[in-house]
Write an enzyme that holds these catalytic residues in place. Sequence first.
Site, PDB file in Angstrom:
ATOM      1  CG  LEU A 242      -1.941   1.140   1.307  1.00 40.26           C
ATOM      2  CD1 LEU A 242      -2.912   1.093   0.137  1.00 40.26           C
ATOM      3  CD2 LEU A 242      -2.698   1.084   2.638  1.00 40.26           C
ATOM      4  CG  ASP A 243      -0.405   4.731  -0.087  1.00 39.28           C
ATOM      5  OD1 ASP A 243      -0.965   4.820  -1.180  1.00 39.28           O
ATOM      6  OD2 ASP A 243      -1.005   4.927   0.996  1.00 39.28           O
TER       7      ASP A 243
END
Length: 299
Positions: A242-243
Site C-alpha cells: 500500500l502506497d
Amino acid sequence: MSHSYEPQEINRREDKSIRARMLISCPDRAGIVAAVSQFLYEQGANIVQSDQYTMDPEGGMFFMRIEFDLQELEQRLSSLQEDFTRVADRFSMRWSIFRAARRKRIAIFVSKEDHCLVELLWQWQAGDLDAEISMVISNHDDMRSLVESFGIPYHHVPVTAETKSEAEQKQRELTAGKIDLIVLARYMQIVSPKFIEQYHNRIINIHHSFLPAFVGGKPYQQAYNRGVKLIGATAHYVTEELDGGPIIEQDVQRVSHRDNVNELKRMGRHIERIVLARAVKWHVEDRLLVYQNKTVAFV
C-alpha cells in the site's frame, strides 16, 4: 544556423504517423548506443531525440529512450521488432517500441473528490494529454453529469465491504481489453492484488502526502498537528504494498503555522492535481522505465 532547421523540426514532430518511441533497459556495457543507433540507421530511421541514463558506470543498469521517424512505420513495425531482437539479445535488453500515433486508452477511477479528475479532463480537452480517456468509473454517482458533458462514458459501480469482490469483477469486465492505463484520481478504495497483477505498472495513484509521510487517515490533520513546514503529493505506480510502489513524480509547497487545516487541504489539492497530471502525461508519452522499485523518468 539553428533557426533554419526550425520549420523542418516542427513538421517532423507533427507527423505522428511515422514517429515511434523505443524504451530499453539492460546491464551497462560499451557499445549499446552505437549498436542501437547503427540498427536504426540501417533501417532508414531518423533519430529525433535520444536520452540515456546509467545507474552505475561499473556493472550498473543502462536505460535509454529514443524517438525516431521511419517512413511506412505501421507496415514495417512488425519486421522492425523482429530484426531488433538480434541487437537486444546481444545486450540482454528488455525493450519496447511504441507508435506515437497510437494513443493510450485511459480509465479514470474516482470517488467523491473531483479536483484530480477535472485537471485530467481539462488537459485532455486542451490537447495537452495525448491519450484517449475511454471511461470514468466511480463508486459514487456524483460526477456523472460532469464527465458525460465531455462525451466520456461514466460507470457507477457501488462498493461496500460486502460487495467489494463483485464490484471489482464488474470493473474488470468494463476495462478488459479496452484499457492501457488506469488512473486512481483520488479513488478511495484499495485495489486487489489480482487487479494489480492484470495491470502491472499500468495503474497510477495519487497520494495526498510527500511519501513516505503520515500514514493512515486524516493526513492533513496529522500534518497540522505536527506543525509541518512542507506539504506535498506523490504519484506512484500501484503495487501490492500500500502506497509503496515506484514513485513517478512528487512536489511540495512551503506552509507555516498560520495555515489552518482547510488551507493545507486547499494547497494539497492543487499539488495533487498537478503531480498526477504530470505522471499520467509522462506515462502516455512513454517516458517512464521501472527498475525494481524505482522509476527512471526521461522528461
